[in-house]
Design a protein around this motif. Structure first.
Motif, mmCIF file in Angstrom:
data_model
loop_
_atom_site.group_PDB
_atom_site.id
_atom_site.type_symbol
_atom_site.label_atom_id
_atom_site.label_comp_id
_atom_site.label_asym_id
_atom_site.label_seq_id
_atom_site.Cartn_x
_atom_site.Cartn_y
_atom_site.Cartn_z
ATOM 1 N N SER A 102 -5.944 -2.220 -2.318
ATOM 2 C CA SER A 102 -5.428 -3.474 -1.753
ATOM 3 C C SER A 102 -4.363 -3.186 -0.714
ATOM 4 O O SER A 102 -4.337 -3.792 0.363
ATOM 5 N N ARG A 103 -3.479 -2.255 -1.016
ATOM 6 C CA ARG A 103 -2.438 -1.886 -0.053
ATOM 7 C C ARG A 103 -3.037 -1.158 1.142
ATOM 8 O O ARG A 103 -2.668 -1.404 2.296
ATOM 9 N N ASP A 120 -4.318 2.947 -3.801
ATOM 10 C CA ASP A 120 -4.170 1.512 -4.012
ATOM 11 C C ASP A 120 -4.948 0.816 -2.893
ATOM 12 O O ASP A 120 -4.467 0.660 -1.771
#
Length: 278
Positions: free
Chosen positions: A52-53, A50
């Motif tokens: 963005s994380r 992920d």
């Protein structure tokens, strides 16, 4: 000369601080068992698809907590630490990251860095799709570095499939190749061991391959089976799928012995490439 090497087989997660604690514990265990150097896998500090994380945790090199812990641990235990790789912000492109290996000496100093050259952009039959180049900036320079009486050639994971890199490393004097990885399960089952043994055999070198293993917090699964392979292609250590520290004694004199039997490096020749088709 006999050296004791340690491999940390990990299941890195999405929290760099937790991964840093694992590194500290692995370094302590390796040192307690007399290892001269410990090797960790690709993406030691953060494994998170992920993006963005992941971006909330990725720092420039000077601010990375896992690298800092590795340096402290190396200095505390007076041991070499080869960090397979860390995800870091690129200095020259704010929109890209780098996948970077580090070699840390027993004083805690960084003595070598290597940015992964070959980026993993594939579509697997299982439906898995990977586009490493969407987030990462590829490296452009092969790196070797002295470690005691040995010369270590640095590489990362997908580099394994490109033998010209290892020709460059062994031409530059490498007698140990570090190939840290986070191999997928399908590609690991099919190709991991055979490619590692090929890299060892073709140049008469030791191959040290510390790997990620198991089901990760981001949902992916990695193959494990960290290995040490000798210059004849024999597997000296195979760690299966359990995480933890594995140890292996290697005799660097075996490099010269095997190369005297099959002098592949001495017999290498330059040649003209075929012309482009008309």
């Amino acid at each position: 000369m006999v050296s004791r090497i340690a491999l940390a087989q990990m299941c890195s997660g999405i929290d760099p601080d937790a991964n840093a604690r694992v590194i500290r514990d692995c370094v302590d265990e390796a040192a307690a068992q007399g290892a001269d150097i410990i090797f960790t896998p690709e993406m030691t500090g953060l494994l998170d698809r992920d993006r963005s994380r992941a971006a909330t945790h990725i720092r420039i090199e000077q601010d990375d907590p896992v690298l800092q812990e590795a340096q402290r641990s190396a200095a505390r235990q007076k041991i070499w630490v080869a960090i397979g790789s860390l995800a870091l912000k690129a200095v020259d492109d704010e929109n890209k990251w780098v996948n970077r290996s580090f070699l840390i000496d027993p004083l805690g100093n960084i003595v070598a860095r290597y940015d992964k050259i070959h980026l993993f952009d594939v579509d697997l039959e299982t439906g898995e799709k990977w586009r490493e180049s969407a987030a990462y900036q590829g490296g452009s320079k092969a790196i070797v570095a002295p470690v005691g009486q040995a010369t270590l050639g640095l590489s990362i994971c997908y580099d394994l499939r490109f033998p010209t890199l290892y020709t460059a490393l062994t031409d530059a004097g490498a007698d140990i190749l570090s190939i840290p990885a986070a191999f997928t399960v399908p590609t690991g089952k099919a190709h991991w061991e055979i490619l590692l043994r090929a890299r060892a055999i073709e140049a008469g070198v030791f191959v040290v391959a510390a790997a990620q293993s198991g089901a990760h917090q981001d949902g992916r699964a990695t193959y494990g089976h960290s290995m040490v392979i000798d210059p004849w292609g024999d597997v000296l250590l195979e760690m299966g799928t359990e995480t933890g520290v594995g140890l292996c004694d290697i005799d660097l004199n075996d490099v010269a012995k095997i190369r005297s039997r099959v002098p592949a490096i001495t017999n290498r020749r330059t040649f003209a490439f075929p012309k482009d088709p008309l």
